[in-house]
Motif scaffolding. Sequence first.
Motif, mmCIF file in Angstrom:
data_model
loop_
_atom_site.group_PDB
_atom_site.id
_atom_site.type_symbol
_atom_site.label_atom_id
_atom_site.label_comp_id
_atom_site.label_asym_id
_atom_site.label_seq_id
_atom_site.Cartn_x
_atom_site.Cartn_y
_atom_site.Cartn_z
ATOM 1 N N UNK A 4 0.865 -1.295 -0.053
ATOM 2 C CA UNK A 4 0.171 0.026 -0.034
ATOM 3 C C UNK A 4 0.857 1.232 0.001
ATOM 4 N N UNK A 5 1.987 1.209 0.508
ATOM 5 C CA UNK A 5 2.770 2.453 0.615
ATOM 6 C C UNK A 5 3.436 2.480 -0.697
ATOM 7 N N UNK A 6 4.048 1.478 -1.196
ATOM 8 C CA UNK A 6 4.404 1.594 -2.636
ATOM 9 C C UNK A 6 3.320 2.347 -3.582
ATOM 10 N N UNK A 79 0.372 -8.506 -4.345
ATOM 11 C CA UNK A 79 0.745 -9.393 -3.263
ATOM 12 C C UNK A 79 1.153 -8.450 -2.053
ATOM 13 N N UNK A 80 1.591 -7.194 -2.216
ATOM 14 C CA UNK A 80 1.939 -6.453 -1.183
ATOM 15 C C UNK A 80 1.035 -5.927 -0.470
ATOM 16 N N UNK A 155 13.149 -10.781 -5.665
ATOM 17 C CA UNK A 155 12.786 -9.522 -5.867
ATOM 18 C C UNK A 155 11.677 -9.083 -5.664
ATOM 19 N N UNK A 156 10.417 -9.859 -6.185
ATOM 20 C CA UNK A 156 9.111 -9.315 -5.923
ATOM 21 C C UNK A 156 8.777 -9.354 -4.530
ATOM 22 N N UNK A 157 9.151 -10.199 -3.724
ATOM 23 C CA UNK A 157 8.971 -10.131 -2.463
ATOM 24 C C UNK A 157 9.572 -8.768 -1.686
ATOM 25 N N UNK A 160 7.254 -6.194 -2.635
ATOM 26 C CA UNK A 160 5.889 -6.333 -2.071
ATOM 27 C C UNK A 160 5.903 -5.807 -0.627
ATOM 28 N N UNK A 161 6.969 -6.168 0.086
ATOM 29 C CA UNK A 161 6.954 -5.851 1.430
ATOM 30 C C UNK A 161 7.702 -4.695 1.454
ATOM 31 N N UNK A 162 8.601 -3.926 0.744
ATOM 32 C CA UNK A 162 9.203 -2.826 0.924
ATOM 33 C C UNK A 162 10.513 -2.857 1.771
#
Length: 190
Positions: A4-6, A79-80, A155-157, A160-162
């Motif tokens: 959501x922050x992204x 996913x994030x 990379x995706x994780x 997604x999690x920042x």
Amino acid sequence: MTGETIATQVPWAARAPGALDGEGFAEAFDAHFGEIHAYVAQRLGPDNAEDVVAETFLTAFRKRAHYDPSRAGVRAWLYGIATNLIGKHRRLEARTLRALGRCGPEPESPGHEDSVAVRVSAQSLRPELAAALAELDRRDRDVLLLVALAGLSHDEIATALGIPYGTVGSRLSRARKKLRAQLGEVLVRG
């Protein structure tokens, strides 16, 4: 930084207007709804998945103008957001995992979709594994389940999690080590 922050970092419309508007968002929804739903259902159970997935796509729709494709692919971004929303249901997830650890999944659920979700969860979360997952730190569990259930890359994780790329590896390693230790004890006792 969460998905959501992204989504709120930089107005994307200033760089590439229209890519997630209307038809673009509908395509993203169609392409990713099923896998996001399966991921959330395995983490929180099929009864709670509908609400969390709906909220995931509602959040994505509301923040679509701020989506930055240079920072994250749509899949990782979604996913994030989903993982962040699962965070609001942490107690439910931990209770579900502990309950599965004690007695396993329900043998039958009403409706075809529910029974498929329960079978998938039953195959991937044996009682011993569910109990061990419940004992993991939430951050380690998030990383492990994004790999195991969603098949996301490091990379995706990270996106997604920042979190930094290296943190993904260390959390995954720590989670695997703890699971091996706990599951090894179960196998020795069993």
